[in-house]
Design an enzyme around this catalytic site. Structure first.
Site, short mmCIF file in Angstrom:
data_model
loop_
_atom_site.label_atom_id
_atom_site.label_comp_id
_atom_site.label_asym_id
_atom_site.label_seq_id
_atom_site.Cartn_x
_atom_site.Cartn_y
_atom_site.Cartn_z
CE LYS A 55 -14.30 -7.88 5.65
NZ LYS A 55 -13.41 -7.34 6.67
CD GLN A 99 -11.41 -8.57 9.49
OE1 GLN A 99 -11.63 -8.26 8.32
NE2 GLN A 99 -12.32 -8.43 10.44
CG ASP A 122 -12.05 -1.52 6.26
OD1 ASP A 122 -13.21 -1.90 6.02
OD2 ASP A 122 -11.19 -2.23 6.82
N1 GUN Z 1 -13.27 -5.80 12.24
C1 GUN Z 1 -14.57 -5.62 12.58
N2 GUN Z 1 -15.20 -4.89 11.63
C2 GUN Z 1 -14.28 -4.59 10.70
C3 GUN Z 1 -14.33 -3.85 9.48
O1 GUN Z 1 -15.35 -3.30 9.05
N3 GUN Z 1 -13.15 -3.77 8.79
C4 GUN Z 1 -12.03 -4.34 9.24
N4 GUN Z 1 -10.93 -4.19 8.52
N5 GUN Z 1 -11.94 -5.04 10.35
C5 GUN Z 1 -13.07 -5.15 11.08
#
Ligand code: GUN
Length: 293
Positions: A55, A99, A122
């Site tokens: 990211k 996350q 998100d």
């Molecule tokens: N863990 C697995 N997929 C995601 C996601 O799309 N966003 C976040 N923040 N954590 C994750």
């Protein structure tokens, strides 16, 4: 039997990144600051660290400012929530993600609800989930948003089609079913889960089959209608004797299923590359106050 059209997520994701990059360059030319995305991570889980790194890298590639806040597993829930207050109040942070998964002593639902909905790129906050349900402007969760974008950019007809979604997770299956049934997509949606009866027959009726069930090669050729569009959300590492020691595959038995499809996403290189791009799109929307005034 068909010669399916491959939905190349890598190419589409790259095109969108170029679009974002050029918009950011124009912002900078006009003297504005770049959009700023923050990723918050707790602990040392390898997969989470590598997602966050990706990211960060991709944010920088499009010209965003990118920061990572990393905390030890020992951080208390209270301290963690205070950190989120800091991010919520920082006017130089446009959007942030926490996350997942979080350590067990931190209540994930409480954390998600603590994120300022305006910065919730998100799209996990109850306010954004609710706004999505009501077809109000909202941040869409990255994976479903990425899939809708793939379908739109490939010009795949959805109106009046039967769409079957396999898996009802909060972040993929459930929002996916909502988005496919909305005005504009106009599918008739069936959301399947572990208690669904006659699953094979239900899947066989799908014009569009979206597999987000988390089981490698779950979807077999006898579950797929001739000419269906198949979208594979799964990402699994299967150990083998190769140099790497594993190969990556999805929820769909690709080699057997693909000859029966009109369109199909490969794994890797289908849905996966779209997820981070959708997060970048959401961050640009946050910067421009497109969702909330
Ligand atoms: N863990 C697995 N997929 C995601 C996601 O799309 N966003 C976040 N923040 N954590 C994750």
């Amino acid at each position: 039997m068909n010669n399916p059209i491959l939905i190349d997520g890598k190419v589409i994701a790259q095109t969108i990144k170029e679009e974002i990059k050029s918009e950011v360059a124009q912002l900078l030319d006009s003297g504005k600051r770049p959009p700023h995305l923050v990723a918050v991570i707790v602990g040392n889980d390898g997969a989470s660290l590598s997602y966050v790194k990706s990211k960060e890298k991709q944010s920088q590639e499009v010209g965003f400012t990118s920061s990572v806040y990393k905390f030890p597993e020992s951080i208390s829930e209270k301290e963690f929530l205070e950190t989120l207050d800091f991010l919520n109040n920082d006017s130089e942070v446009d959007g942030y993600i926490v996350q997942l998964p979080l350590p067990k002593h931190i209540n994930t639902k409480k954390v998600i609800a603590h994120v300022d909905p305006k910065k919730d790129v998100d799209g996990f906050h109850p306010a954004n989930a609710g706004r999505m349900l009501l077809s109000m402007p909202s941040y869409l969760p990255a994976t479903p948003y990425g899939i809708v974008t793939l379908i739109e950019r490939m010009g795949i007809e959805t109106s009046g089609k039967n769409c079957v979604v396999l898996g009802r997770s909060d972040i993929v299956g459930t929002p996916m079913a909502v988005l496919m049934s909305r005005k504009g997509m106009d599918c008739t949606v069936t959301l399947c889960h572990s208690k669904t009866a006659n699953l094979k027959d239900v899947c066989k009726n799908a014009d569009i089959l979206i597999a987000a069930i988390g089981k490698p090669h779950f979807v077999t050729e006898d579950m797929v209608k001739e000419g269906a569009v198949v979208i594979d959300v799964g990402i699994h590492r299967i150990e083998d004797n190769s140099e790497k020691g594993y190969y990556v595959t999805g929820d769909v038995d690709y080699n057997k299923v693909a000859p029966h499809c009109s369109y199909i996403t490969p794994v890797p290189g289908g849905v996966g590359p779209m997820t981070i791009v959708s997060l970048l799109t959401n961050t640009l929307k946050a910067y421009k106050h497109e969702i909330y005034e």
